[in-house]
Design a protein around this motif. Structure first.
Motif, PDB file in Angstrom:
ATOM      1  N   VAL A  60     -28.412  18.670  -4.003  1.00  0.00           N
ATOM      2  CA  VAL A  60     -27.517  19.649  -4.623  1.00  0.00           C
ATOM      3  C   VAL A  60     -26.656  20.329  -3.571  1.00  0.00           C
ATOM      4  O   VAL A  60     -25.454  20.496  -3.733  1.00  0.00           O
ATOM      5  CB  VAL A  60     -28.319  20.703  -5.419  1.00  0.00           C
ATOM      6  CG1 VAL A  60     -27.454  21.890  -5.812  1.00  0.00           C
ATOM      7  CG2 VAL A  60     -28.943  20.068  -6.642  1.00  0.00           C
ATOM      8  N   GLU A  61     -27.281  20.702  -2.465  1.00  0.00           N
ATOM      9  CA  GLU A  61     -26.564  21.396  -1.391  1.00  0.00           C
ATOM     10  C   GLU A  61     -25.436  20.535  -0.849  1.00  0.00           C
ATOM     11  O   GLU A  61     -24.350  21.021  -0.555  1.00  0.00           O
ATOM     12  CB  GLU A  61     -27.555  21.792  -0.295  1.00  0.00           C
ATOM     13  CG  GLU A  61     -27.018  22.761   0.709  1.00  0.00           C
ATOM     14  CD  GLU A  61     -26.697  22.098   2.022  1.00  0.00           C
ATOM     15  OE1 GLU A  61     -25.758  22.552   2.684  1.00  0.00           O
ATOM     16  OE2 GLU A  61     -27.359  21.121   2.364  1.00  0.00           O
ATOM     17  N   LYS A  62     -25.655  19.248  -0.709  1.00  0.00           N
ATOM     18  CA  LYS A  62     -24.618  18.341  -0.184  1.00  0.00           C
ATOM     19  C   LYS A  62     -23.573  17.974  -1.235  1.00  0.00           C
ATOM     20  O   LYS A  62     -22.391  17.888  -0.932  1.00  0.00           O
ATOM     21  CB  LYS A  62     -25.257  17.057   0.365  1.00  0.00           C
ATOM     22  CG  LYS A  62     -26.080  17.272   1.590  1.00  0.00           C
ATOM     23  CD  LYS A  62     -25.233  17.730   2.742  1.00  0.00           C
ATOM     24  CE  LYS A  62     -26.089  17.909   3.962  1.00  0.00           C
ATOM     25  NZ  LYS A  62     -25.402  18.633   5.020  1.00  0.00           N
ATOM     26  N   LYS A  63     -23.992  17.748  -2.471  1.00  0.00           N
ATOM     27  CA  LYS A  63     -23.060  17.232  -3.486  1.00  0.00           C
ATOM     28  C   LYS A  63     -22.273  18.327  -4.223  1.00  0.00           C
ATOM     29  O   LYS A  63     -21.094  18.139  -4.477  1.00  0.00           O
ATOM     30  CB  LYS A  63     -23.823  16.395  -4.498  1.00  0.00           C
ATOM     31  CG  LYS A  63     -22.926  15.873  -5.610  1.00  0.00           C
ATOM     32  CD  LYS A  63     -23.417  14.637  -6.222  1.00  0.00           C
ATOM     33  CE  LYS A  63     -22.547  14.279  -7.395  1.00  0.00           C
ATOM     34  NZ  LYS A  63     -21.865  13.060  -7.276  1.00  0.00           N
ATOM     35  N   TYR A  64     -22.923  19.430  -4.557  1.00  0.00           N
ATOM     36  CA  TYR A  64     -22.279  20.398  -5.445  1.00  0.00           C
ATOM     37  C   TYR A  64     -21.826  21.695  -4.748  1.00  0.00           C
ATOM     38  O   TYR A  64     -21.179  22.515  -5.372  1.00  0.00           O
ATOM     39  CB  TYR A  64     -23.217  20.758  -6.598  1.00  0.00           C
ATOM     40  CG  TYR A  64     -23.500  19.590  -7.491  1.00  0.00           C
ATOM     41  CD1 TYR A  64     -22.537  19.108  -8.352  1.00  0.00           C
ATOM     42  CD2 TYR A  64     -24.724  18.934  -7.451  1.00  0.00           C
ATOM     43  CE1 TYR A  64     -22.781  18.013  -9.172  1.00  0.00           C
ATOM     44  CE2 TYR A  64     -24.985  17.843  -8.262  1.00  0.00           C
ATOM     45  CZ  TYR A  64     -24.008  17.390  -9.112  1.00  0.00           C
ATOM     46  OH  TYR A  64     -24.252  16.318  -9.918  1.00  0.00           O
ATOM     47  N   LEU A  65     -22.190  21.885  -3.490  1.00  0.00           N
ATOM     48  CA  LEU A  65     -21.792  23.155  -2.845  1.00  0.00           C
ATOM     49  C   LEU A  65     -20.830  22.929  -1.704  1.00  0.00           C
ATOM     50  O   LEU A  65     -20.726  22.009  -1.071  1.00  0.00           O
ATOM     51  CB  LEU A  65     -23.040  23.883  -2.329  1.00  0.00           C
ATOM     52  CG  LEU A  65     -24.045  24.247  -3.404  1.00  0.00           C
ATOM     53  CD1 LEU A  65     -25.273  24.883  -2.777  1.00  0.00           C
ATOM     54  CD2 LEU A  65     -23.441  25.215  -4.407  1.00  0.00           C
TER      55      LEU A  65
END
Length: 94
Positions: A89-94
């Motif tokens: 999530v940290e890499k893809k959505y933020l």
């Protein structure tokens, strides 16, 4: 607080939540069930629980400012229960 600051805080919560989950799964749980040492589960479990709640609340809080659709919010929240999910999530959505 600016949106960048909010996202930065959520990234750190995401990283710490992911690390605490991995510690719980791969260190604390084996210590408890293989070597009968439940103390680490109590400490790491409490820390992970607090971070999990902060992660989900942070995701809901950032839902509108980041213009996520409901599917993205669902993916972000469900990723919190998967090993390595918060890092994704940290890499893809933020």
């Amino acid at each position: 607080m600016t949106l960048n600051q909010q996202v930065r805080i959520f990234k750190w919560v995401s990283i710490f939540e992911g690390i605490s989950f991995l510690l719980l799964l791969f260190i604390a749980m084996p210590l408890k069930y293989i070597w009968d040492l439940p103390q680490m589960v109590e400490v790491v479990g409490m820390f992970h629980g607090i971070l999990f709640v902060a992660y989900v609340l942070g995701a809901v809080y950032l839902f509108k400012p980041l213009n996520w659709n409901f599917k993205t919010l669902l993916i972000v929240c469900l990723s919190s229960v998967l090993p390595f999910g918060p890092f994704y999530v940290e890499k893809k959505y933020l």
